[in-house]
Write a protein that holds these residues in place. Structure first.
Motif: not given
Length: 121
Positions: A31-32, A72, A74, A90-92, A98-99, A101
């Motif tokens: 997570s970011y 990031m 996206f 954001i899931t990185w 990035v997959t 957000y």
């Protein structure tokens, strides 16, 4: 014959379970947190049927819970840009980038990430 069928079913079950686990590992990630500060770069494209759609492309600094930074990159498939000043989690993933957000409240951003975001803005 029974042993063969039991063995076959076992192999299939293990295979399906393995694929599910692999999918979780590949699509999961770290997570970011970012804060939307721009309207993004508007991109209008056409799909295979000729329908047009709009993307907004963003490159924003993101911070994990320890305050470590990563850019990031996206896109958001929306008719309008993301809301400025919104916080996103954001899931990185190291394999996919990035997959996903989702918008979060400022109070839900970890303290170290929040401090870094405030320094940038």
């Amino acid at each position: 014959m029974k042993k063969f069928l039991i063995g076959l079913v076992t192999v299939i079950v293990i295979g399906v379970a393995g694929l599910k686990i692999a999918d979780i590992v590949v699509m999961g990630g770290d997570s970011y947190y970012v804060q939307v500060t721009t309207d993004g770069e508007k991109e209008t494209e056409r799909d295979d049927q000729g329908q047009t759609y709009t993307n907004y492309h963003y490159v924003l600094p993101g911070y994990n819970q320890n305050g470590e930074e990563k850019d990031m990159e996206f896109s958001a498939m929306k008719e309008r840009p993301l809301r400025k000043q919104a916080f996103l989690r954001i899931t990185w993933n190291k394999n996919k980038g990035v997959t996903s957000y989702e918008e979060v409240q400022g109070k839900d951003v970890p303290k170290k990430a929040q401090e870094k975001l405030l320094e940038v803005h």
